[in-house]
Write a protein that holds these residues in place. Structure first.
Motif, PDB file in Angstrom:
ATOM      1  N   CYS A  78      -9.573   6.795 -18.406  1.00 18.45           N
ATOM      2  CA  CYS A  78      -9.858   5.361 -18.391  1.00 18.45           C
ATOM      3  C   CYS A  78      -9.035   4.581 -17.365  1.00 18.45           C
ATOM      4  CB  CYS A  78      -9.676   4.775 -19.784  1.00 18.45           C
ATOM      5  SG  CYS A  78      -8.287   5.451 -20.708  1.00 18.45           S
ATOM      6  N   CYS A  79      -7.707   4.542 -17.508  1.00 15.42           N
ATOM      7  CA  CYS A  79      -6.868   3.733 -16.606  1.00 15.42           C
ATOM      8  C   CYS A  79      -7.070   4.093 -15.136  1.00 15.42           C
ATOM      9  CB  CYS A  79      -5.396   3.896 -16.946  1.00 15.42           C
ATOM     10  SG  CYS A  79      -4.846   3.016 -18.384  1.00 15.42           S
ATOM     11  N   PRO A  80      -6.906   5.356 -14.760  1.00 10.94           N
ATOM     12  CA  PRO A  80      -7.081   5.694 -13.345  1.00 10.94           C
ATOM     13  C   PRO A  80      -8.466   5.350 -12.818  1.00 10.94           C
ATOM     14  CG  PRO A  80      -5.998   7.490 -14.520  1.00 10.94           C
ATOM     15  CD  PRO A  80      -6.473   6.524 -15.551  1.00 10.94           C
ATOM     16  N   SER A  81      -9.491   5.591 -13.630  1.00 14.13           N
ATOM     17  CA  SER A  81     -10.850   5.284 -13.181  1.00 14.13           C
ATOM     18  C   SER A  81     -11.026   3.799 -12.924  1.00 14.13           C
ATOM     19  CB  SER A  81     -11.875   5.753 -14.226  1.00 14.13           C
ATOM     20  OG  SER A  81     -12.035   7.150 -14.188  1.00 14.13           O
ATOM     21  N   ARG A  82     -10.526   2.968 -13.819  1.00 12.44           N
ATOM     22  CA  ARG A  82     -10.692   1.516 -13.673  1.00 12.44           C
ATOM     23  C   ARG A  82      -9.940   0.993 -12.457  1.00 12.44           C
ATOM     24  NH1 ARG A  82     -12.926  -0.105 -18.666  1.00 12.44           N
ATOM     25  NH2 ARG A  82     -13.226   1.829 -19.819  1.00 12.44           N
ATOM     26  N   ALA A  83      -8.749   1.534 -12.228  1.00 10.47           N
ATOM     27  CA  ALA A  83      -7.989   1.128 -11.049  1.00 10.47           C
ATOM     28  C   ALA A  83      -8.717   1.519  -9.770  1.00 10.47           C
ATOM     29  CB  ALA A  83      -6.601   1.757 -11.092  1.00 10.47           C
ATOM     30  N   SER A  84      -9.250   2.718  -9.750  1.00 11.37           N
ATOM     31  CA  SER A  84      -9.962   3.208  -8.579  1.00 11.37           C
ATOM     32  C   SER A  84     -11.253   2.428  -8.344  1.00 11.37           C
ATOM     33  CB  SER A  84     -10.263   4.697  -8.762  1.00 11.37           C
ATOM     34  OG  SER A  84     -10.775   5.269  -7.587  1.00 11.37           O
ATOM     35  N   LEU A  85     -11.996   2.196  -9.404  1.00 13.02           N
ATOM     36  CA  LEU A  85     -13.254   1.458  -9.313  1.00 13.02           C
ATOM     37  C   LEU A  85     -13.044   0.066  -8.730  1.00 13.02           C
ATOM     38  CD1 LEU A  85     -16.276   1.019 -10.057  1.00 13.02           C
ATOM     39  CD2 LEU A  85     -15.489   0.303 -12.321  1.00 13.02           C
ATOM     40  N   LEU A  86     -12.035  -0.633  -9.228  1.00 15.09           N
ATOM     41  CA  LEU A  86     -11.843  -2.033  -8.847  1.00 15.09           C
ATOM     42  C   LEU A  86     -11.174  -2.215  -7.491  1.00 15.09           C
ATOM     43  CD1 LEU A  86     -10.884  -3.734 -12.223  1.00 15.09           C
ATOM     44  CD2 LEU A  86     -12.912  -4.177 -10.836  1.00 15.09           C
ATOM     45  N   THR A  87     -10.529  -1.177  -6.970  1.00  7.41           N
ATOM     46  CA  THR A  87      -9.789  -1.335  -5.712  1.00  7.41           C
ATOM     47  C   THR A  87     -10.368  -0.555  -4.541  1.00  7.41           C
ATOM     48  OG1 THR A  87      -8.292   0.522  -6.182  1.00  7.41           O
ATOM     49  CG2 THR A  87      -7.629  -1.679  -6.986  1.00  7.41           C
ATOM     50  N   GLY A  88     -11.242   0.424  -4.787  1.00 12.68           N
ATOM     51  CA  GLY A  88     -11.735   1.255  -3.702  1.00 12.68           C
ATOM     52  C   GLY A  88     -10.711   2.236  -3.177  1.00 12.68           C
ATOM     53  N   LEU A  89      -9.647   2.448  -3.959  1.00  9.95           N
ATOM     54  CA  LEU A  89      -8.584   3.388  -3.608  1.00  9.95           C
ATOM     55  C   LEU A  89      -8.544   4.517  -4.625  1.00  9.95           C
ATOM     56  CD1 LEU A  89      -5.760   0.758  -2.971  1.00  9.95           C
ATOM     57  CD2 LEU A  89      -7.192   1.847  -1.226  1.00  9.95           C
ATOM     58  N   TYR A  90      -7.866   5.595  -4.285  1.00  4.76           N
ATOM     59  CA  TYR A  90      -7.577   6.592  -5.302  1.00  4.76           C
ATOM     60  C   TYR A  90      -6.578   5.996  -6.294  1.00  4.76           C
ATOM     61  CZ  TYR A  90     -10.164  10.136  -2.738  1.00  4.76           C
ATOM     62  OH  TYR A  90     -11.169  10.841  -2.130  1.00  4.76           O
ATOM     63  N   PRO A  91      -6.606   6.436  -7.552  1.00  8.16           N
ATOM     64  CA  PRO A  91      -5.777   5.792  -8.583  1.00  8.16           C
ATOM     65  C   PRO A  91      -4.303   5.696  -8.225  1.00  8.16           C
ATOM     66  CG  PRO A  91      -7.284   7.357  -9.592  1.00  8.16           C
ATOM     67  CD  PRO A  91      -7.419   7.526  -8.106  1.00  8.16           C
ATOM     68  N   GLN A  92      -3.775   6.752  -7.621  1.00  6.31           N
ATOM     69  CA  GLN A  92      -2.348   6.766  -7.291  1.00  6.31           C
ATOM     70  C   GLN A  92      -2.015   5.715  -6.237  1.00  6.31           C
ATOM     71  OE1 GLN A  92      -4.410   9.388  -7.244  1.00  6.31           O
ATOM     72  NE2 GLN A  92      -3.739  10.666  -8.950  1.00  6.31           N
ATOM     73  N   GLN A  93      -2.942   5.457  -5.312  1.00  8.68           N
ATOM     74  CA  GLN A  93      -2.726   4.416  -4.307  1.00  8.68           C
ATOM     75  C   GLN A  93      -2.728   3.032  -4.945  1.00  8.68           C
ATOM     76  OE1 GLN A  93      -6.128   5.812  -2.000  1.00  8.68           O
ATOM     77  NE2 GLN A  93      -4.779   5.989  -0.225  1.00  8.68           N
ATOM     78  N   ALA A  94      -3.455   2.902  -6.060  1.00  6.87           N
ATOM     79  CA  ALA A  94      -3.517   1.626  -6.778  1.00  6.87           C
ATOM     80  C   ALA A  94      -2.391   1.481  -7.787  1.00  6.87           C
ATOM     81  CB  ALA A  94      -4.868   1.491  -7.478  1.00  6.87           C
ATOM     82  N   GLY A  95      -1.511   2.500  -7.873  1.00  2.98           N
ATOM     83  CA  GLY A  95      -0.344   2.427  -8.747  1.00  2.98           C
ATOM     84  C   GLY A  95      -0.544   2.989 -10.129  1.00  2.98           C
ATOM     85  N   ILE A  96      -1.737   3.551 -10.408  1.00  7.28           N
ATOM     86  CA  ILE A  96      -2.012   4.016 -11.764  1.00  7.28           C
ATOM     87  C   ILE A  96      -2.491   5.464 -11.723  1.00  7.28           C
ATOM     88  CG2 ILE A  96      -3.274   3.528 -13.911  1.00  7.28           C
ATOM     89  CD1 ILE A  96      -3.333   0.639 -13.165  1.00  7.28           C
ATOM     90  N   GLY A  97      -1.564   6.341 -11.342  1.00  5.99           N
ATOM     91  CA  GLY A  97      -1.879   7.760 -11.298  1.00  5.99           C
ATOM     92  C   GLY A  97      -2.027   8.383 -12.659  1.00  5.99           C
ATOM     93  N   HIS A  98      -1.478   7.712 -13.674  1.00  8.28           N
ATOM     94  CA  HIS A  98      -1.639   8.221 -15.036  1.00  8.28           C
ATOM     95  C   HIS A  98      -2.091   7.085 -15.935  1.00  8.28           C
ATOM     96  CE1 HIS A  98      -0.094  10.035 -18.957  1.00  8.28           C
ATOM     97  NE2 HIS A  98      -1.141  10.729 -18.591  1.00  8.28           N
ATOM     98  N   MET A  99      -1.256   6.639 -16.850  1.00  8.40           N
ATOM     99  CA  MET A  99      -1.613   5.556 -17.757  1.00  8.40           C
ATOM    100  C   MET A  99      -0.782   4.320 -17.426  1.00  8.40           C
ATOM    101  SD  MET A  99      -4.040   6.746 -19.704  1.00  8.40           S
ATOM    102  CE  MET A  99      -4.124   5.940 -21.302  1.00  8.40           C
ATOM    103  N   GLU A 100      -0.808   3.315 -18.307  1.00  8.90           N
ATOM    104  CA  GLU A 100      -0.199   2.035 -17.991  1.00  8.90           C
ATOM    105  C   GLU A 100       1.259   1.983 -18.420  1.00  8.90           C
ATOM    106  OE1 GLU A 100      -2.105   1.224 -22.019  1.00  8.90           O
ATOM    107  OE2 GLU A 100      -2.031   2.758 -20.468  1.00  8.90           O
ATOM    108  N   TYR A 101       2.030   3.016 -18.046  1.00  7.70           N
ATOM    109  CA  TYR A 101       3.478   2.968 -18.188  1.00  7.70           C
ATOM    110  C   TYR A 101       4.130   3.620 -16.976  1.00  7.70           C
ATOM    111  CZ  TYR A 101       2.261   7.401 -20.526  1.00  7.70           C
ATOM    112  OH  TYR A 101       1.723   8.610 -20.846  1.00  7.70           O
TER     113      TYR A 101
END
Length: 568
Positions: A78-101
Motif C-alpha cells: 500500500c504505502c510504496p504503491s501510493r507514493a509511487s503512483l502520486l509522484t511518478g517516482l519509484y517508492p524509495q525516491q519518494a521516501g517511502i521504500g517501506h511503510m510510514e516509519y
C-alpha cells in the motif's frame, strides 16, 4: 481598381494572420478532467472484466468502452504503491521504500519526500482544481499535534476527506479527516459509501471552465471484511464450491477473454492452502469472509457507477479520463499478529463526537466489543476478520504469491483507462509492461504543463515513468526496464524477461553484503510463455541473469536502496 485589389489583399492577409494554426488550436484545447480510482488489497482476477465472478458492472462497462492493460504493475504494498503512483517516482525516491516509519535513510524515511511533487501539485500548475476522497497513507499517523506538511491539503489538493493512515474499521476508521482536521464519522458511516459521496459532491460542486483532478482512493477491499447485511446477502451461496473450483473457473474465463494464454499453467494451490472440502473446519465462517469481500467490491463498483453518473449529469463524461487500478495483489494476512486486546468488561463505546484513534477499535460505536478473526463474524462493525491465504490464493488467479512479494501475484494489477472523446475502439487490450510511475507522466502530458524542475524552492527529481498516451493511440512504448524492491524482494522486468529474487526472512530488511549480488538467489522467467512463473530459466541464460542483476544493482544504488538501512 488597383487600390481596390490592394485593399482586398490587405484584408485577406489580416484575416489569415489572425487565424491560429492547427497546432495552436490544439494547444488551446481544454485539457481533460482526470479521475484516478485506486482500490485496496485486491487480486488481479477479482473484477468481472479481468475474469472474476464478482459483480462489477460499472467497471466492466468502463473496460468495454475503454482499454484494459494486461501487464500493468504496482509496488507490492500500500504505502510504496501510493507514493509511487502520486509522484511518478519509484517508492524509495519518494521516501517511502517501506511503510510510514523512519528507517534512517532518505529512501526509507517513511514520509513523502519534499524532492517529489504529487500529481495534484503538478496539475495545479496547469490550472486544475484538485480533490481527494479516501485513503492517503503516505505520511506517519500521529494523534496529538501532527505534522501536517504531508497531509493532502499541503500536497496539492484543494479539498480532502478521508483517512490519513492506512487501515481501520470501515464503519469507524481511525484518522478520519476533512481538509486539515480529524473528524468523527457521520451517522451510519460506511467508508465506501462516504468516500463515494464526497467524490460525487466534488464533481457536482466543481465550478468554472477549468478542468479538475479527482483522486478517489477506496479502502475497499482491505481487511476487515465488513459490509452491510443486504450487500452480503446477494452473494449467499455463490462460493459454496470453494476456492479450488473458483480458481479453475476464473482461469478458464481469463483464457476465453484473452487475458491468459492457453499455454500458461495454472499455478498449483499454495502449499499452505487447505483443499476445499465439506469437512473443512469453520467452513461457514470461511464462506462468509469471501461473500463479504465480494460485497465490498461490488459496493465499490456501485460507487464508481455513481461517479460516472455524476459526470454524465454535468455533461463531463466525454472529456474525462478515468483510470482504475489496485495498490497491490491480494492480501494473505491472517491478522494473527493482533495481540493484547482488552478485557470485554473494560471496553467502552466512543461518544458520537469522539475521533477514532485505533486501527482495530476496542468497541463498535454502539458499544459491542470488537472480535478478531474466528472470534468474530465477517460483515458487522463488531467483527474484524481477513479472508486470508485461502481466498487470496484464488483472488490472484493464476499467479504466484501475494501482497508483499514481487512475483506476479504481488504486483500485477488491472488498469482500465476510459476516455470517450479519445478512445473510440473500446474493449481493446494493451499488453505492454507498464507501471505506476507512468501515471504521473501521462497526467502531465494530458494537462499540457511541463513537469517542474523546482517546486516551492526545492529541486524536484525527474519523473521515472513514460506517458501512456501513445499506447492509448495504438502506438508503441519503448523503455529499458521496470524495477522493484520491497522488504528485500527484488525484480527486474526487461521486455519479455523477468528476473526475481525472493527474500528469505533473514534478509528481508538488510543484506550482509550490500555491494555484492547473490546470483544463486535469482530466478528468470519468460513472461510471454510463462507469466505464471512456473519454469525458472536462470540456469540456461546465465549471461542474461548477470546483465539484469547488474542493472538491478545500479538501480538500487541510484534510488537509495543500497546501502540498506539497519533493521530497527
Amino acid at each position: 481598381m488597383k487600390r481596390t485589389a490592394f485593399f482586398l489583399i490587405l484584408v485577406f492577409l489580416t484575416i489569415f494572420q489572425s487565424c491560429e494554426s492547427p497546432k495552436e488550436i490544439h494547444k488551446k484545447e481544454i485539457p481533460p478532467n482526470i479521475i484516478l480510482i485506486l482500490a485496496d488489497d485486491m487480486g488481479y482476477s477479482d473484477i468481472g472484466c479481468y475474469g472474476g465472478e464478482i459483480n462489477t458492472p460499472a467497471l466492466d462497462q468502463l473496460a468495454a468502452n475503454g482499454l484494459r492493460f494486461t501487464q500493468f504493475y504496482n509496488g507490492a504494498r500500500c504505502c510504496p504503491s501510493r507514493a509511487s503512483l502520486l509522484t511518478g517516482l519509484y517508492p524509495q525516491q519518494a521516501g517511502i521504500g517501506h511503510m510510514e516509519y523512519d528507517r534512517g535513510t532518505p529512501a526509507f524515511r517513511g514520509d513523502l519526500s519534499s524532492n517529489a511533487v504529487t500529481i495534484a501539485e503538478a496539475l495545479k500548475g496547469a490550472g486544475y482544481s484538485t480533490y481527494m476522497s479516501g485513503k492517503w497513507h503516505i505520511t506517519p499517523y500521529v494523534i496529538e499535534d501532527p505534522d501536517k506538511s504531508n497531509w493532502p491539503r499541503q500536497r496539492g489538493f484543494d479539498k480532502f476527506y478521508g483517512m490519513i493512515s492506512g487501515a481501520g474499521s470501515h464503519y469507524d476508521p481511525r484518522s478520519l479527516a476533512e481538509d486539515n482536521e480529524y473528524v468523527p464519522p457521520t451517522e451510519n458511516f460506511y467508508s465506501t459509501t462516504a468516500f463515494t459521496d464526497y467524490a460525487v459532491k466534488s464533481i457536482e460542486g466543481h465550478k468554472g471552465e477549468n478542468p479538475f483532478f479527482l483522486y478517489l482512493s477506496y479502502p475497499a477491499s482491505h481487511w476487515p471484511m465488513q459490509a452491510p447485511t443486504e450487500a452480503i446477502a446477494k452473494y449467499k451461496g455463490q462460493y459454496d464450491n470453494g476456492w479450488d473450483e473458483m480458481r479453475k473457473a476464473r482461469f478458464e474465463r481469463m483464457k476465453k477473454m484473452g487475458l491468459a494464454n492457453s499455454d500458461w499453467e495454472l499455478t498449483p494451490r499454495d502449499s499452505f492452502v487447505k483443499p476445499w472440502s465439506d469437512k473443512l473446519a469453520d467452513k461457514e465462517w470461511e464462506l462468509a469472509n469471501m461473500e463479504t469481500y465480494a460485497a465490498m467490491t461490488t459496493l465499490m463498483d456501485e460507487g464508481i457507477g455513481q461517479v460516472v453518473d455524476a459526470l454524465k449529469a454535468k455533461g463531463q463524461l466525454e472529456n474525462t479520463i478515468i483510470f482504475y487500478l489496485q495498490d497491490n495483489g491480494a492480501c494473505a494476512e491472517e491478522l494473527d499478529w493482533i495481540k493484547n486486546r482488552p478485557d470485554e468488561k473494560d471496553v467502552a463505546a466512543l461518544a458520537a463526537d469522539e475521533v477514532q484513534t485505533e486501527m482495530i477499535p476496542f468497541a463498535s460505536r454502539d458499544g459491542k466489543p470488537v472480535k478478531i478473526m474466528k472470534e468474530g463474524w465477517p460483515g458487522p462493525s463488531d467483527g474484524y476478520t481477513a479472508y486470508g491465504l485461502n481466498w487470496a490464493n484464488a483472488s490472484n488467479t493464476p499467479f504466484r504469491e501475494y501482497k508483499h512479494w514481487v512475483h506476479e501475484g504481488g504486483i500485477a494489477t488491472p488498469l482500465i483507462v476510459h476516455w470517450p472523446s479519445k478512445i473510440k475502439t473500446g474493449g481493446e487490450f494493451r499488453k505492454n509492461p507498464t507501471h505506476l510511475i507512468d501515471i504521473m507522466a501521462t497526467c502531465v502530458e494530458l494537462g499540457g504543463k511541463a513537469y517542474p524542475v523546482n517546486y516551492n524552492g526545492t529541486s524536484i527529481q525527474p519523473m521515472e515513468g513514460k506517458s501512456l498516451v501513445p499506447l492509448m493511440e495504438g502506438k508503441g512504448l519503448e523503455r529499458e526496464a521496470i524495477y522493484w524492491e520491497h522488504e528485500g524482494n527484488r525484480a527486474v522486468r526487461m521486455d519479455k524477461w523477468k528476473l526475481i529474487s525472493k527474500a528469505s526472512k533473514k534478509n528481508s530488511y538488510i543484506w550482509d553484503k550490500t555491494d555484492e549480488l547473490e546470483l544463486a538467489n535469482w530466478e528468470l522467467f519468460d513472461m510471454e510463455t510463462d507469466r505464471t512463473e512456473m519454469h525458472d530459466l536462470a540456469g540456461t541464460h546465465p549471461d542474461l541473469v548477470s546483465k539484469m542483476a547488474e542493472m538491478w544493482l545500479e538501480w538500487g544504488k541510484r534510488t537509495g536502496i543500497i546501502p540498506r538501512p539497519k533493521k530497527k
